[in-house]
Design an enzyme around this catalytic site. Structure first.
Site, PDB file in Angstrom:
ATOM      1  N   LYS A 147       0.806  -1.232   0.000  1.00 54.63           N
ATOM      2  CA  LYS A 147       0.000   0.000   0.000  1.00 54.63           C
ATOM      3  C   LYS A 147       0.830   1.269   0.000  1.00 54.63           C
ATOM      4  O   LYS A 147       0.441   2.257  -0.609  1.00 54.63           O
ATOM      5  CB  LYS A 147      -0.967  -0.010   1.184  1.00 54.63           C
ATOM      6  CG  LYS A 147      -0.285   0.048   2.535  1.00 54.63           C
ATOM      7  CD  LYS A 147      -1.276  -0.244   3.649  1.00 54.63           C
ATOM      8  CE  LYS A 147      -0.597  -0.087   4.990  1.00 54.63           C
ATOM      9  NZ  LYS A 147      -1.293  -0.793   6.060  1.00 54.63           N
ATOM     10  N   ARG A 179      -7.541  -0.879  16.848  1.00 53.30           N
ATOM     11  CA  ARG A 179      -7.930  -0.530  15.492  1.00 53.30           C
ATOM     12  C   ARG A 179      -8.908  -1.622  15.090  1.00 53.30           C
ATOM     13  O   ARG A 179      -9.864  -1.843  15.817  1.00 53.30           O
ATOM     14  CB  ARG A 179      -6.707  -0.400  14.562  1.00 53.30           C
ATOM     15  CG  ARG A 179      -7.003   0.506  13.359  1.00 53.30           C
ATOM     16  CD  ARG A 179      -5.820   0.680  12.429  1.00 53.30           C
ATOM     17  NE  ARG A 179      -5.549  -0.540  11.673  1.00 53.30           N
ATOM     18  CZ  ARG A 179      -4.563  -0.668  10.773  1.00 53.30           C
ATOM     19  NH1 ARG A 179      -3.765   0.361  10.525  1.00 53.30           N
ATOM     20  NH2 ARG A 179      -4.385  -1.792  10.124  1.00 53.30           N
TER      21      ARG A 179
HETATM   22  C1  LIG Z   1      -0.410  -1.607   6.563  1.00 56.81           C
HETATM   23  C2  LIG Z   1      -0.736  -2.889   7.165  1.00 56.81           C
HETATM   24  C3  LIG Z   1       0.279  -3.827   7.398  1.00 56.81           C
HETATM   25  C4  LIG Z   1       1.735  -3.564   7.095  1.00 56.81           C
HETATM   26  O1  LIG Z   1       2.314  -2.757   8.075  1.00 56.81           O
HETATM   27  P1  LIG Z   1       3.893  -2.474   8.101  1.00 56.81           P
HETATM   28  O2  LIG Z   1       4.119  -1.774   9.379  1.00 56.81           O
HETATM   29  O3  LIG Z   1       4.187  -1.617   6.903  1.00 56.81           O
HETATM   30  O4  LIG Z   1       4.584  -3.768   8.019  1.00 56.81           O
HETATM   31  C5  LIG Z   1      -0.085  -5.041   7.933  1.00 56.81           C
HETATM   32  N1  LIG Z   1      -1.362  -5.321   8.246  1.00 56.81           N
HETATM   33  C6  LIG Z   1      -2.364  -4.447   8.036  1.00 56.81           C
HETATM   34  C7  LIG Z   1      -3.748  -4.828   8.412  1.00 56.81           C
HETATM   35  C8  LIG Z   1      -2.080  -3.201   7.494  1.00 56.81           C
HETATM   36  O5  LIG Z   1      -3.076  -2.336   7.289  1.00 56.81           O
END
Ligand SMILES: *Cc1c(COP(=O)(O)O)cnc(C)c1O
Length: 354
Positions: free
Chosen positions: A38, A132
């Site tokens: 993302k 969250r």
């Molecule tokens: C963005 C996201 C991740 C990845 O997080 P990082 O800190 O970049 O490794 C993993 N799980 C979910 C649900 C996310 O939204």
């Protein structure tokens, strides 16, 4: 040919290297990886580098990014990290697996999966304290009972997300709790939870400190692969590249000026009353980059310069002992917030380095 500025230079081989090292590291205790795309808007070449490095899935929070990768014919199993009911039809059409926490959304996914004659796979996210997304552990049994009435959905696993909103660290206790919940659910229901996704780039310290990962057999990594660090303390992971991304912006003014503004102090462009330290007269440079392009606070110059401040289209630098000529490029490393925003800016060109 003159290189475009501002630009981000992206070294794909370093991203691939990071993915490979992390796959090896986590693979030692049976943990597979989702490469999270993302922050780079599902940039197909980056997804490809992650896959070359050995990640098993590509995960993204935005359906649009996944569609971009599908259009580029990236041959991956895609996981949607954030599911909205209004997109249910398209989710089922495009994505193999989605993360979920709401029964209304699952009913919609089930409906469209039945129309499309598909079984859509889901991972249920469990609330472990970060507040969250997640189903509270006490509610999950009733929740699963309802899901089992939706014949076009298949629960393939559980997941949790920590250190994102509430800053709660993933530790042995949290991971053990998720493992135990997995066992309990399998005891109560005739389902096999084969994918237990314990977290993100914040799970590194937990992993390094444990010799029993329990049922955890997957992590979803964005920042670790892209920037080479874990995210609880922001420390570099040994042997990983930390500057696969470099931001380069052009000097448009370079002058010796006083360091204190003169005149009566009001408010700056963002409504703040600025405070300055007197450093005497010094050389200052302005680069053609601003708050509209990226999170300026997450940039670190690759030479001895200091970012003094920024408005929407200008960043002001203290040149220290360097002389920056108008027209030259200044190099920066980016943190995750800067990377995310810079990749999203239409004004910054993305350039791939072989
Ligand atoms: C963005 C996201 C991740 C990845 O997080 P990082 O800190 O970049 O490794 C993993 N799980 C979910 C649900 C996310 O939204």
């Amino acid at each position: 040919m003159k290189a475009f500025m501002p630009r981000i230079e992206i070294t794909l081989s370093q991203i691939e290297h990071n993915a490979r090292m992390l796959c090896e590291l986590y693979g030692q205790q049976g943990i597979s990886l989702m490469g999270v795309s993302k922050a780079v808007l599902g940039e197909p070449l980056i997804a490809e580098a992650m896959l070359q490095g050995g990640v098993k899935f590509i995960a993204d929070s935005r359906l649009e990014n996944i569609q971009r990768m599908i259009n580029a014919r990236i041959p991956a199993q895609f996981v949607l990290l954030r599911t909205a009911p209004s997109q249910a039809e398209s989710v089922v059409e495009n994505v193999d697996i989605s993360l979920n926490t709401e029964i209304e959304t699952l009913e919609k996914l089930n409906y469209y999966a039945s129309l499309q004659n598909k079984i859509h796979q889901i991972i249920l996210m469990v609330e472990m304290g970060d507040l969250r997304e997640g189903i509270l552990p006490d509610d999950i049994f009733l929740f699963i009972k309802k899901v089992l009435d939706l014949p076009h959905l298949k629960i393939i696993g559980l997941g949790c997300n920590l250190a994102c909103y509430g800053g709660i660290k993933p530790d042995n206790q949290k991971m053990l709790q998720l493992s135990e919940l997995t066992d309990e659910i399998e005891k109560k229901f005739p389902i096999n939870l084969s994918l237990i996704s314990g977290g993100n780039s914040a799970n590194y310290k937990w992993y390094k400190s444990t010799n029993n990962v329990g049922r955890i057999n997957n992590l979803r990594l964005g920042e670790s692969i892209l920037l080479g660090c874990e995210t609880v303390k922001g420390q570099t992971i040994p042997e990983l590249h930390t500057n696969a991304f470099k931001l380069i912006a052009e000097v448009i003014e370079s002058k010796v000026k006083p360091s204190l503004p003169f005149g009566e102090i009001g408010r700056d462009a963002f409504g703040n009353i600025p405070v300055f330290r007197d450093r005497g007269r010094h050389r200052r440079a302005i680069i053609a980059l601003g708050k509209q392009d990226t999170l300026i606070s997450g940039l670190s110059p690759n030479q001895d310069l200091e970012i003094l401040g920024a408005s929407s289209d200008h960043v002001v630098l203290d040149c220290k002992n360097s002389y920056l000529k108008v027209g030259v490029g200044v190099n920066f490393n980016l943190d995750y917030g800067s990377l995310l925003t810079a990749m999203t800016s239409p004004f910054i060109k993305k350039q791939f380095i072989k």
